[in-house]
Write an enzyme that holds these catalytic residues in place. Structure first.
Site, short mmCIF file in Angstrom:
data_model
loop_
_atom_site.label_atom_id
_atom_site.label_comp_id
_atom_site.label_asym_id
_atom_site.label_seq_id
_atom_site.Cartn_x
_atom_site.Cartn_y
_atom_site.Cartn_z
N LYS A 12 0.85 -1.21 0.00
CA LYS A 12 0.00 0.00 0.00
C LYS A 12 0.88 1.25 0.00
CE LYS A 12 0.59 1.26 4.62
NZ LYS A 12 1.29 2.48 5.05
N ASP A 139 -3.41 -1.86 9.93
CA ASP A 139 -3.40 -1.69 8.47
C ASP A 139 -3.91 -2.94 7.74
OD1 ASP A 139 -2.44 0.87 8.39
OD2 ASP A 139 -0.33 0.30 8.10
P1 ATP Z 1 3.80 -0.32 8.31
O1 ATP Z 1 3.63 0.63 7.18
O2 ATP Z 1 2.55 -1.18 8.51
O3 ATP Z 1 4.35 0.27 9.55
P2 ATP Z 1 6.30 -1.27 7.29
O4 ATP Z 1 6.19 -1.43 5.80
O5 ATP Z 1 6.97 -0.04 7.77
O6 ATP Z 1 4.85 -1.42 7.88
P3 ATP Z 1 6.96 -4.03 7.58
O7 ATP Z 1 7.66 -4.30 6.30
O8 ATP Z 1 5.58 -4.53 7.70
O9 ATP Z 1 7.03 -2.47 7.89
O10 ATP Z 1 7.90 -4.60 8.76
C1 ATP Z 1 7.98 -3.99 10.00
C2 ATP Z 1 8.42 -5.02 11.04
O11 ATP Z 1 7.46 -6.07 11.08
C3 ATP Z 1 9.77 -5.67 10.76
O12 ATP Z 1 10.59 -5.41 11.86
C4 ATP Z 1 9.50 -7.14 10.63
O13 ATP Z 1 10.42 -7.95 11.34
C5 ATP Z 1 8.11 -7.35 11.21
N1 ATP Z 1 7.30 -8.30 10.40
C6 ATP Z 1 6.38 -9.14 10.88
N2 ATP Z 1 5.83 -9.88 9.92
C7 ATP Z 1 6.42 -9.52 8.77
C8 ATP Z 1 6.27 -9.93 7.41
N3 ATP Z 1 5.42 -10.88 7.06
N4 ATP Z 1 7.02 -9.30 6.48
C9 ATP Z 1 7.89 -8.33 6.84
N5 ATP Z 1 8.08 -7.92 8.11
C10 ATP Z 1 7.34 -8.49 9.08
#
Ligand code: ATP
Length: 294
Positions: A12, A139
């Protein structure tokens, strides 16, 4: 029933992101226009009757136990349909950068929920699936539904909006990631100078006016006092100098996107950003994935 299923976990972007209130429970009320884009992780599920749910991802540092949102989503689904004895291996081929504000973990969780519901013959309605997904993360309901939506509350209250007019996103992530709790803490230390014109943005979406939509792209997290926002501003500058109609950081970063008209030649800006930063990809819009039944 098949014992194996595959599903795309789409990322997203936040076309706009506003924090409207800090709640007494420590959470923040948000108002966001969200968009599903064509960049995805590939999720495969293999049922194995072991009673254990495990994930394996293509990135060694992403946990495979209950810290992984995909595992939590599977456990939540199994308990909702009373199939607690079931077990599975979830294989995730990560293409969405981690810690980018692109909702990678939430997208994987949403893909697991859509896939399991399909696999089991739709025991849950689209509304039930979306409601349950809110227990996994704020989210996740948007990632389950997909398309273009206005999200409020912690992000779990959704109103589907008209699709974005045809456009191209160039998404660039610098080599650093940003921790979401850390950025919320920093946001609490400042007084926000500006808020996005969310009403104007949703109106521009209804009119399918890409130029007016892009004028209203805005993320309040870019205002926090954090040196990393200089890099965010640098990337935005490059995108805008190369013809983006609008640009912003998504979520709590660190990825930044620019919106281009569909016919734009973005090869030069992509090459430049790829050379300078860790990640740069082009993506299009994806429509609704789990349409409510009414
Ligand atoms: P958001 O925008 O929802 O904050 P993000 O894109 O910044 O998400 P993610 O890539 O979802 O961040 O990862 C954030 C943390 O979530 C990482 O530290 C990771 O270890 C943990 N995590 C848990 N499940 C997953 C997954 N399936 N894929 C990636 N990271 C994950």
């Amino acid at each position: 029933m098949p014992d194996r299923i595959e599903e795309k976990a789409y990322a997203k972007l936040n076309i706009s992101l506003d924090v409207t209130e800090r709640r007494s429970d420590g959470y923040h009320d948000m108002l966001m226009v969200m968009q599903t884009v064509s960049l995805y992780d590939e999720v495969s599920i293999m049922l194995n009757g072991s009673g254990r749910v495990r994930a394996r991802t293509s990135l060694a540092f992403v946990p495979g136990d209950e810290r992984n949102l995909a595992v939590r989503a599977a456990l939540r689904f199994l308990s909702a349909i009373d199939a607690g004895e079931q077990g599975m291996d979830i294989q995730i081929d990560k293409r969405i950068p981690v810690g980018a504000g692109m909702g990678g973990g939430s997208a994987d969780a949403a893909a697991v929920l859509r896939a399991l519901n399909r696999m089991y013959g739709s025991p849950l309605s689209p509304e039930e699936l979306e409601a349950l997904s809110g227990d996994v993360g704020s989210d996740v309901p948007f990632c389950v539904r997909g398309g273009t939506a206005l999200a409020s509350g912690r992000g779990e209250k959704l109103e589907t909006l008209p699709d974005m007019p045809e456009c191209r996103f160039i998404i660039c992530k610098p080599s650093f990631s940003i921790s979401t709790p850390d950025l919320f803490k920093k946001l609490d230390q400042i007084r926000l100078r500006c808020h996005p014109d969310t009403a104007g943005l949703t109106e521009a979406l209804r009119r399918q006016d890409l130029a007016q939509i892009c004028r209203r792209i805005y993320n309040v997290f870019e205002d926090v006092d954090d040196r990393r926002m200089n890099t965010v501003a640098e990337i935005k500058g490059i995108l805008l100098d190369h013809g983006a109609l609008g640009a912003a950081m998504t979520g709590t970063g660190s990825a930044v996107f620019g919106v281009f008209t569909p016919g734009s030649d973005t090869a030069q800006v992509q090459a430049l950003l790829k050379n300078e930063y860790a990640f740069c990809e082009s993506a299009g819009c994806i429509g609704v994935l789990n349409a409510p039944s009414v």
